[in-house]
Design a protein around this motif. Structure first.
Motif, short mmCIF file in Angstrom:
data_model
loop_
_atom_site.label_atom_id
_atom_site.label_comp_id
_atom_site.label_asym_id
_atom_site.label_seq_id
_atom_site.Cartn_x
_atom_site.Cartn_y
_atom_site.Cartn_z
N GLY A 1 0.87 -1.23 -0.09
CA GLY A 1 -0.30 0.03 0.08
C GLY A 1 0.86 1.12 -0.11
O GLY A 1 2.10 1.39 0.04
N GLN A 2 0.15 2.37 -0.02
CA GLN A 2 0.79 3.63 -0.09
C GLN A 2 1.61 3.95 1.15
O GLN A 2 2.48 5.01 0.92
N TYR A 3 1.62 3.39 2.39
CA TYR A 3 2.29 3.90 3.40
C TYR A 3 3.13 2.68 3.98
O TYR A 3 3.86 2.78 4.84
N GLY A 4 3.48 1.89 2.95
CA GLY A 4 4.75 1.12 3.24
C GLY A 4 4.02 -0.09 4.13
O GLY A 4 5.03 -1.26 4.13
N ALA A 5 2.87 -0.27 4.44
CA ALA A 5 2.46 -1.34 5.28
C ALA A 5 0.90 -1.47 5.20
O ALA A 5 0.20 -0.33 5.14
N SER A 6 0.47 -2.59 5.09
CA SER A 6 -0.87 -2.84 4.95
C SER A 6 -1.50 -4.37 5.44
O SER A 6 -0.50 -5.14 5.27
N THR A 7 -2.61 -4.35 5.58
CA THR A 7 -3.37 -5.78 5.93
C THR A 7 -4.29 -6.12 5.07
O THR A 7 -5.31 -5.18 4.79
#
Ligand SMILES: [Zn+2]
Length: 290
Positions: free
Chosen positions: A131-137
């Motif tokens: 994702g756009q913030y470097g971390a995603s679930t």
């Protein structure tokens, strides 16, 4: 890269933990008197669906265990043992808030394989799922079954308020500075997560002051991110302004109080997060009894 690159100029301000604890206590009392808001992910609403059933709240209620695995494809920058301590601490925060102990819900580490664990953590350079913030679930189908997966991009960079490009640091990188600042000996990652989450209820800015870096460098580090992402893995949604994946009927982000799920970067759960995880479990219990 080490956290030393992000040192700020020393300030004269001295950090008083007892004063902070008093502030936290007062803030907690004020917040608890307000109505809670939080929200669950639209995709978690029906635990009978493959995606809803993949959430950790469902795993706790039905499988009564959480097996997790870590796929670490950047072992130079991220230490798998340290990440697993952070994962278990983050799980423990949410489970305790939901009135479970780790002994009630065995948390078992295993290798990532084709038989999917209840939770997967993937750290890889240029990870397309982060994702756009470097971390995603997100919930993924592996083989025949679905499971939540937390993805980190090991190459993610943001411009920190230090004015420097910063990556998502392994929280372990700050442990040495934290130990020094606190005058502690024999202080490792285990002691650090205990200190910030369980003993002192610190936020990203508090830790940043202690280790002398910018708050957003701590905010984007693995442990802070894992605590937030774990809320999604259980089934809670983002409550910050601009988020749009909560189930219908929950209060809009503008009316949501400060919380980990609102992205406050704290190393402890707010009253709203605690109300949220308890409400999520109650929601699942009700739907599963139908
Ligand atoms: Zn989120």
């Amino acid at each position: 890269m080490t956290s030393q690159n992000f040192k700020q100029r020393k300030t004269q301000w001295s950090f008083d933990l007892s004063a902070l604890a008093a502030v936290v206590l007062v803030a907690t009392q004020v917040l608890s008197s307000n109505a809670m808001a939080w929200g669950i992910l639209a995709s978690s609403e029906d635990p009978a669906s493959a995606v809803g059933g993949a959430r950790l709240a469902h795993a706790v209620l039905v499988k009564k265990q959480i097996r997790y695995c870590i796929g670490n494809y950047d072992p130079k920058e991220y230490d798998t043992v340290s990440i697993s301590i952070q994962v278990e601490a983050a799980l423990s925060l949410w489970l305790a808030a939901a009135n479970y102990r780790l002994s009630d819900v065995p948390v078992i580490k295993e290798p990532c394989g084709s038989d999917p664990s209840e939770l997967r953590i993937i750290i890889s350079p240029n990870n397309p799922n982060s994702g756009q913030y470097g971390a995603s679930t997100a919930v993924w189908l592996i083989g025949q079954s679905y499971h939540p997966q937390i993805d980190f991009d090991a190459n993610y960079q943001f411009v920190s308020s230090n004015g420097t490009n910063a990556p998502i640091f392994d929280f372990k990188d700050f442990v040495g500075d934290l130990a020094q600042s606190l005058g502690r000996l024999n202080f490792g990652i285990m002691q650090a997560v205990r200190y910030v989450s369980f003993e002192n209820h610190l936020g990203s800015a508090d830790v940043a002051r202690l280790v002398d870096t910018a708050p957003d460098v701590i905010f984007h580090s693995t442990y802070s991110v894992l605590i937030h992402e774990m809320g999604h893995a259980f089934g809670l949604c983002d409550t910050y302004v601009g988020s749009n994946h909560c189930a219908p009927g929950w209060p809009p982000p503008e009316d949501q109080p400060d919380s980990v799920m609102k992205g406050n970067g704290d190393f402890f759960l707010s009253p709203d997060d605690i109300a949220g995880i308890r409400g999520l479990f109650d929601h699942y219990r009700r739907l599963m009894q139908k």
